[in-house]
Design an enzyme around this catalytic site. Structure first.
Site, PDB file in Angstrom:
ATOM      1  N   LYS A  18       0.846  -1.189   0.000  1.00  0.00           N
ATOM      2  CA  LYS A  18       0.000   0.000   0.000  1.00  0.00           C
ATOM      3  C   LYS A  18       0.884   1.244   0.000  1.00  0.00           C
ATOM      4  O   LYS A  18       1.840   1.337   0.762  1.00  0.00           O
ATOM      5  CB  LYS A  18      -0.915  -0.006   1.230  1.00  0.00           C
ATOM      6  CG  LYS A  18      -2.007   1.049   1.196  1.00  0.00           C
ATOM      7  CD  LYS A  18      -3.000   0.863   2.345  1.00  0.00           C
ATOM      8  CE  LYS A  18      -4.107   1.895   2.260  1.00  0.00           C
ATOM      9  NZ  LYS A  18      -5.101   1.734   3.329  1.00  0.00           N
ATOM     10  N   ARG A  29     -25.107  -2.321   8.385  1.00  0.00           N
ATOM     11  CA  ARG A  29     -24.733  -3.689   8.009  1.00  0.00           C
ATOM     12  C   ARG A  29     -25.056  -4.696   9.120  1.00  0.00           C
ATOM     13  O   ARG A  29     -24.941  -5.901   8.904  1.00  0.00           O
ATOM     14  CB  ARG A  29     -23.244  -3.736   7.669  1.00  0.00           C
ATOM     15  CG  ARG A  29     -22.882  -2.939   6.431  1.00  0.00           C
ATOM     16  CD  ARG A  29     -21.398  -2.580   6.380  1.00  0.00           C
ATOM     17  NE  ARG A  29     -20.508  -3.723   6.329  1.00  0.00           N
ATOM     18  CZ  ARG A  29     -20.054  -4.278   5.205  1.00  0.00           C
ATOM     19  NH1 ARG A  29     -20.421  -3.798   4.036  1.00  0.00           N
ATOM     20  NH2 ARG A  29     -19.228  -5.297   5.249  1.00  0.00           N
ATOM     21  N   GLU A  73     -19.093  -6.026  11.167  1.00  0.00           N
ATOM     22  CA  GLU A  73     -20.030  -5.266  11.995  1.00  0.00           C
ATOM     23  C   GLU A  73     -21.051  -6.163  12.687  1.00  0.00           C
ATOM     24  O   GLU A  73     -21.410  -5.923  13.845  1.00  0.00           O
ATOM     25  CB  GLU A  73     -20.746  -4.217  11.135  1.00  0.00           C
ATOM     26  CG  GLU A  73     -19.854  -3.108  10.610  1.00  0.00           C
ATOM     27  CD  GLU A  73     -19.132  -3.458   9.309  1.00  0.00           C
ATOM     28  OE1 GLU A  73     -18.395  -2.610   8.795  1.00  0.00           O
ATOM     29  OE2 GLU A  73     -19.337  -4.591   8.808  1.00  0.00           O
TER      30      GLU A  73
END
Length: 588
Positions: free
Chosen positions: A248, A364, A336
């Site tokens: 990244k 969610r 979640e």
């Protein structure tokens, strides 16, 4: 830098005529272009830098848009956007009227699926693949590019589990860089780390156990290797899984060294990566930091306090709790549903659980909030960060629905502090023997006062506060949007009442009876969807008690609000200062 190759690419078809050497130069130019634009215009940087070679290889090998490419979350899709006809307006990224920061179907035929929340790509691409087969199109390819943090989510596993028994023409590409926004966590992350260093015994490959053909790991910055393996995979039918190792922030040293900060770094020097100074000296803290620091204070005195976050310790500022009390703070990854039910399980054992989830992400886990928390009346405290309009991330990230979707749930207490001091006091109140679940919603960004760290004082549940008495008209405001009402009243000569309601549920009915008895007209104000929200609750109260005052509900209209600066979006939603002034004058 002169973009010799990039400036010639208007669509992926153009890059398929390039030589390998030209593709390598394109990768260098594309990475440079992303850095140059994001340095000035801001946005998500690290993820897109990490997949430059992969993006080029995918569009080179596969016949997009006929072959369908789905990018999970979308943080990694800037290169994709630039190569698919949006180079010339990429500078408008995340600005009002400009292109979205995430893939969006109405924006481009190359954006096959709208994303913003994680872990949807495998299910979506599988759905496309099964539909293609039913349509008799057996040659079309369907590719999902998903990060290692996102693949640990339950939904991603559900998609993998189903895909493995379908024989669908599906390619799942794992973009493995060991970090989402914060470092990835969990047993799967440890498994993938072992795979990186060559530990991949055939009999324990979890992907092959799900009936996928597994390929990799492959160096995601080796363009030649990527082209070779993708060409091979193009010829193989059925579910396939390619494990790609990337870094990244690749190509910008500062972004490689501090991947958390450079996920979305703000403005920076494009040549060095040095962050440009943000003049925050003397400014109030962010609401998230008031939450995080207050929770640590409370946890020092209350040993039962536990903090939970689904993959957002930095974004939610639970990082302070994780540092101070690592055994009592949990990052559960992008999960979640698990976070909510984990909190419920802890609450059954007497723990005082603060479950910090962005408002948009709690959507969610709606079933878990109802079934596992509220139905059992467990005193879990949901701290809903980024409630209301959030700005440049747009429709996928605005926290506009929590008031409406939580208000319908029995046993649920819903609070919205007007400022940081009220947030602090609500957090204190929530750990004083709470007997019901409670949601505390607060906005993204900075507060309004530096002197927030006042002595703790409990707030009576369901109690509103009169900020200002008036005549004829009263504004009932919920949450931090009250600051717009206060500014609006500075421009109005008439005496208008202002009430800080603090709670959407339970409502302060004593206060409401006084208000409805005194005033002829009432305005409700909220930073949330107007359908079913706080204003609707006031209308229900008025109807139940036969009040006939004029009532105008100000909130976000029944439509999805796109991206832009928060003040621009408030103007669109007509909850900005000028709109409030107009509405007050009209009613008066």
């Amino acid at each position: 830098m002169e973009y010799q190759i990039l400036n010639k690419i208007e669509k992926p078809e153009d890059l398929r005529d390039l030589s390998f050497q030209e593709l390598q130069l394109l990768a260098k130019e594309l990475r440079h272009y992303i850095i140059q634009v994001v340095a000035v215009k801001e946005g998500h940087l690290g993820a897109s830098l990490g997949v430059v070679e992969l993006t080029i290889a995918l569009h080179f090998i596969f016949d997009t848009p006929q072959d369908l490419l789905v990018w999970d979350v979308g943080h990694q899709a800037y290169g994709h956007k630039i190569l698919t006809g949006r180079r010339n307006n990429f500078h408008t990224n995340r600005q009002l009227g400009g292109i979205s920061g995430f893939p969006k179907r109405e924006e481009s035929v190359y954006d096959t699926f709208g994303v913003g929340h994680s872990s949807t790509s495998i299910s979506a691409a599988l759905g496309m693949a099964l539909a293609s087969r039913l349509n008799g199109n057996l040659e079309k390819h369907h590719i999902a590019v998903i990060g290692d943090a996102s693949i640990a989510s339950g939904m991603a596993f559900e998609g993998l589990n189903h895909a493995g028994v379908t024989n669908a023409n599906l390619l799942v590409i794992l973009n493995d860089n060991a970090i989402g926004i914060d470092p990835s966590v969990g047993a799967l992350k440890e498994y993938l780390t072992k795979a990186k260093v060559g530990y991949k015994p055939k009999e324990s490959n979890i992907i092959e156990a799900l009936n996928f053909n597994y390929f990799g790991p492959v160096d995601g910055h080796d363009l030649e290797a990527l082209l070779s393996i993708l060409k091979e995979l193009q010829q193989i039918k059925g579910p396939k899984f390619l494990h790609v190792i990337t870094k990244k922030g690749k190509g910008l040293k500062k972004a490689e060294e501090d991947q958390v900060k450079y996920h979305a770094p703000g403005k920076f020097q494009p040549e060095t990566g040095e962050l440009l100074p943000r003049n925050s000296e003397g400014l109030p803290l962010k609401y998230q930091d008031v939450f995080g620091l207050t929770l640590v204070e409370l946890a020092k005195e209350n040993k039962k306090i536990i903090g939970i976050t689904p993959a957002m310790p930095t974004g939610s500022s639970l990082k302070y709790m994780m540092k101070a009390f690592p055994e009592r703070a949990f990052d559960v990854g992008i999960a979640e549903q698990h976070a909510v039910t984990l909190a419920a399980g802890m609450a059954t054992q007497g723990a005082v659980v603060f479950c910090n989830i962005y408002s948009t992400f709690l959507q969610r886990a709606y079933d878990q909030v109802i079934h596992d928390v509220a139905l059992q009346d467990l005193p879990v405290v949901f701290c809903l960060d980024r409630a209301g309009l959030v700005g440049e991330d747009g429709a996928t990230h605005h926290g506009l629905f929590d008031l409406a979707y939580l208000r319908a749930i029995p046993n649920m207490i819903i609070a919205a502090p007007a400022n940081e001091i009220e947030l602090r006091q609500l957090l204190y109140t929530a750990q004083l023997g709470l007997t019901h679940p409670m949601a505390i919603r607060y906005p993204r960004g900075r507060g309004i006062t530096n002197n927030w760290q006042v002595p703790f004082q409990a707030i009576e549940i369901g109690k509103a506060v009169c900020e200002k008495e008036g005549e004829n008209l009263a504004i009932l405001a919920l949450g931090s949007i009250i600051k717009n009402a206060k500014l609006a009243l500075e421009e109005i000569e008439n005496e208008v009442g202002l009430y800080n309601m603090r709670f959407a549920k339970p409502l302060d009915e004593t206060m409401l009876h006084n208000v409805f008895s005194k005033y002829k007209s009432i305005i409700t104000l909220e930073d949330g969807i107007v359908s079913g929200g706080f204003g609707s609750a006031v209308l229900e109260f008025a109807a139940a008690h036969n009040y006939t005052c004029k009532i105008k509900c100000l909130g976000v209209p029944d439509s999805f609000i796109e991206h832009g600066k928060i003040d621009e979006l408030q103007e669109i939603a007509r909850i900005d200062v000028k709109s409030i002034v107009r509405q007050v004058k009209y009613l008066l």
